[in-house]
Write an enzyme that holds these catalytic residues in place. Structure first.
Site, PDB file in Angstrom:
ATOM      1  N   TYR A 122      -5.374 -77.430  39.897  1.00 60.77           N
ATOM      2  CA  TYR A 122      -5.395 -75.966  40.037  1.00 60.77           C
ATOM      3  C   TYR A 122      -6.193 -75.571  41.277  1.00 60.77           C
ATOM      4  O   TYR A 122      -5.770 -74.718  42.051  1.00 60.77           O
ATOM      5  CB  TYR A 122      -6.016 -75.359  38.779  1.00 60.77           C
ATOM      6  CG  TYR A 122      -6.078 -73.845  38.743  1.00 60.77           C
ATOM      7  CD1 TYR A 122      -4.907 -73.086  38.732  1.00 60.77           C
ATOM      8  CD2 TYR A 122      -7.301 -73.179  38.682  1.00 60.77           C
ATOM      9  CE1 TYR A 122      -4.963 -71.696  38.665  1.00 60.77           C
ATOM     10  CE2 TYR A 122      -7.364 -71.792  38.616  1.00 60.77           C
ATOM     11  CZ  TYR A 122      -6.189 -71.062  38.607  1.00 60.77           C
ATOM     12  OH  TYR A 122      -6.249 -69.690  38.542  1.00 60.77           O
ATOM     13  N   SER A 133      -8.129 -68.061  43.672  1.00 58.74           N
ATOM     14  CA  SER A 133      -9.117 -68.149  42.594  1.00 58.74           C
ATOM     15  C   SER A 133     -10.417 -68.653  43.193  1.00 58.74           C
ATOM     16  O   SER A 133     -10.404 -69.321  44.244  1.00 58.74           O
ATOM     17  CB  SER A 133      -8.625 -69.151  41.547  1.00 58.74           C
ATOM     18  OG  SER A 133      -9.678 -69.538  40.685  1.00 58.74           O
TER      19      SER A 133
HETATM   20  N1  LIG Z   1      -7.378 -64.949  34.322  1.00 56.08           N
HETATM   21  C1  LIG Z   1      -8.251 -65.547  35.130  1.00 56.08           C
HETATM   22  O1  LIG Z   1      -9.400 -65.834  34.760  1.00 56.08           O
HETATM   23  C2  LIG Z   1      -7.854 -65.893  36.557  1.00 56.08           C
HETATM   24  C3  LIG Z   1      -8.844 -66.326  37.446  1.00 56.08           C
HETATM   25  C4  LIG Z   1      -8.490 -66.644  38.754  1.00 56.08           C
HETATM   26  C5  LIG Z   1      -7.171 -66.521  39.158  1.00 56.08           C
HETATM   27  N2  LIG Z   1      -6.224 -66.106  38.275  1.00 56.08           N
HETATM   28  C6  LIG Z   1      -4.841 -66.022  38.752  1.00 56.08           C
HETATM   29  O2  LIG Z   1      -4.354 -64.715  38.547  1.00 56.08           O
HETATM   30  C7  LIG Z   1      -2.954 -64.752  38.272  1.00 56.08           C
HETATM   31  C8  LIG Z   1      -2.678 -64.028  36.970  1.00 56.08           C
HETATM   32  O3  LIG Z   1      -3.439 -64.644  35.964  1.00 56.08           O
HETATM   33  P1  LIG Z   1      -3.443 -64.104  34.457  1.00 56.08           P
HETATM   34  O4  LIG Z   1      -4.610 -64.739  33.784  1.00 56.08           O
HETATM   35  O5  LIG Z   1      -3.285 -62.632  34.442  1.00 56.08           O
HETATM   36  O6  LIG Z   1      -2.111 -64.816  33.913  1.00 56.08           O
HETATM   37  P2  LIG Z   1      -1.447 -64.754  32.474  1.00 56.08           P
HETATM   38  O7  LIG Z   1      -1.257 -66.173  32.047  1.00 56.08           O
HETATM   39  O8  LIG Z   1      -2.167 -63.808  31.586  1.00 56.08           O
HETATM   40  O9  LIG Z   1      -0.022 -64.122  32.800  1.00 56.08           O
HETATM   41  C9  LIG Z   1       0.860 -64.826  33.600  1.00 56.08           C
HETATM   42  C10 LIG Z   1       2.199 -64.114  33.570  1.00 56.08           C
HETATM   43  O10 LIG Z   1       3.060 -64.855  34.423  1.00 56.08           O
HETATM   44  C11 LIG Z   1       4.258 -65.143  33.742  1.00 56.08           C
HETATM   45  N3  LIG Z   1       4.774 -66.403  34.255  1.00 56.08           N
HETATM   46  C12 LIG Z   1       4.285 -67.648  34.054  1.00 56.08           C
HETATM   47  N4  LIG Z   1       5.057 -68.552  34.669  1.00 56.08           N
HETATM   48  C13 LIG Z   1       6.058 -67.861  35.281  1.00 56.08           C
HETATM   49  C14 LIG Z   1       7.171 -68.233  36.060  1.00 56.08           C
HETATM   50  N5  LIG Z   1       7.438 -69.518  36.335  1.00 56.08           N
HETATM   51  N6  LIG Z   1       7.980 -67.264  36.536  1.00 56.08           N
HETATM   52  C15 LIG Z   1       7.726 -65.966  36.267  1.00 56.08           C
HETATM   53  N7  LIG Z   1       6.699 -65.544  35.500  1.00 56.08           N
HETATM   54  C16 LIG Z   1       5.875 -66.486  35.022  1.00 56.08           C
HETATM   55  C17 LIG Z   1       3.891 -65.198  32.270  1.00 56.08           C
HETATM   56  O11 LIG Z   1       5.020 -64.942  31.432  1.00 56.08           O
HETATM   57  C18 LIG Z   1       2.853 -64.083  32.194  1.00 56.08           C
HETATM   58  O12 LIG Z   1       3.457 -62.831  31.974  1.00 56.08           O
HETATM   59  C19 LIG Z   1      -2.573 -66.235  38.255  1.00 56.08           C
HETATM   60  O13 LIG Z   1      -2.070 -66.595  39.517  1.00 56.08           O
HETATM   61  C20 LIG Z   1      -3.891 -66.938  37.994  1.00 56.08           C
HETATM   62  O14 LIG Z   1      -3.918 -68.260  38.497  1.00 56.08           O
HETATM   63  C21 LIG Z   1      -6.531 -65.775  36.989  1.00 56.08           C
END
Ligand SMILES: NC(=O)c1ccc[n+]([C@@H]2O[C@H](COP(=O)([O-])OP(=O)(O)OC[C@H]3O[C@@H](n4cnc5c(N)ncnc54)[C@H](O)[C@@H]3O)[C@@H](O)[C@H]2O)c1
Length: 258
Positions: free
Chosen positions: A156, A144
């Site tokens: 985080y 991130s």
């Molecule tokens: N959305 C953002 O703005 C953003 C920004 C930077 C980085 N990220 C990173 O991108 C990745 C995806 O983010 P997102 O926003 O699409 O996430 P999200 O929260 O929309 O989806 C996360 C998914 O992971 C699953 N999950 C959560 N814990 C779990 C576990 N212990 N085992 C298996 N599955 C699990 C959830 O059920 C969900 O389907 C993450 O690593 C997040 O840190 C997201």
């Protein structure tokens, strides 16, 4: 011809958000998908959506923080497809209670480090040997922009910084096995989780726009959408990025440059 024809992609956290978009995009490009998510309802939905577009998908209920659960998921994937070529470690995230190191509670530290670090290490530990058996492939980890500059969510940012270090170490160690490892550093991506965090659901259309507008006031490219990160992941998984290894792709519309 798809960019991922004959490949099997194991995608954690593909029940929703960026992971789901990746599952759909990779399937369109010819990959067979393992939807590894701990949410049965969402994981089942993603499996159904991939099948609706004519792809192959297997949902395996998987908790990435639980080693036994990951082992069982990898076994089920091999039983179904016979191999794994690509690993997208997408499961991860933060909790709203994260904050300054002087203020956070211990459970926030435990939860976040487990989800982001164990949740990347465990699937890597059990999927990479399968990728090597398949003759090589690619791994994409999720970091991130929180890893790259000051961020109000201290745990985080620490966890995502660790993912950067892990990515470089993994790349250095598995290159001889023809496994490339890279990480993506997204900025703000408008997933449901982010909308909820910003108090933007259930007034979805209107409120989501307001976040986009607020962000665009500061950063001309504004917020990103899950498909825009899935497209970066597709590039890193495909042969088009054969010379890209052990590096970070910052996908934040240039926020880090401001
Ligand atoms: N959305 C953002 O703005 C953003 C920004 C930077 C980085 N990220 C990173 O991108 C990745 C995806 O983010 P997102 O926003 O699409 O996430 P999200 O929260 O929309 O989806 C996360 C998914 O992971 C699953 N999950 C959560 N814990 C779990 C576990 N212990 N085992 C298996 N599955 C699990 C959830 O059920 C969900 O389907 C993450 O690593 C997040 O840190 C997201």
């Amino acid at each position: 011809m798809g960019k991922l024809d004959n490949k099997v992609a194991f995608i954690t956290g593909s029940g929703t958000g960026i992971g789901r978009e990746a599952a759909l995009l990779f399937a369109k490009e010819g990959a067979k998908i393992v939807v590894a998510d701990f949410n049965k309802e969402l994981g089942g939905e993603t499996e159904g959506l991939v099948k609706e577009i004519g792809g192959q998908a297997l949902f395996v209920e998987t908790n990435v923080t639980d080693e036994d659960s990951v082992i069982a998921a990898v076994k089920a994937s091999i039983e179904c497809y016979g191999k794994i070529d690509l690993l997208y470690n997408c499961a991860g995230g933060s909790v709203p209670e994260d904050g300054l190191v002087t203020e956070i509670e211990t459970w926030v530290v435990d939860h976040t480090l487990a989800l982001d670090i164990k949740g990347t290490v465990f699937p890597s530990r059990y999927v990479i040997p399968e990728i090597i058996k398949a003759g090589g492939g690619a791994v994409v980890n999720m970091s991130s922009t929180a890893a790259l500059r000051g961020n109000a969510m201290h745990v985080y940012s620490a966890a995502k910084g660790a993912i950067v270090a892990l990515t470089q170490s993994m790349a250095a160690s598995y290159t001889n096995d023809q496994v490339r490892v890279n990480a993506i550093c997204p900025g703000i991506i408008l997933t449901d989780r982010v909308k909820i965090r910003f108090g933007e659901l259930p007034e979805e259309g209107k409120a989501a726009e307001s976040l986009a507008a607020r962000t665009a006031e500061r950063y001309p490219f504004g917020v990103g959408h899950p498909i825009e990160i899935a497209q970066v992941a597709l590039f890193l998984m495909s042969n088009e990025s054969r010379m890209v290894n052990g590096t970070l792709v910052v996908a934040d519309g240039g926020m880090a440059a401001f």
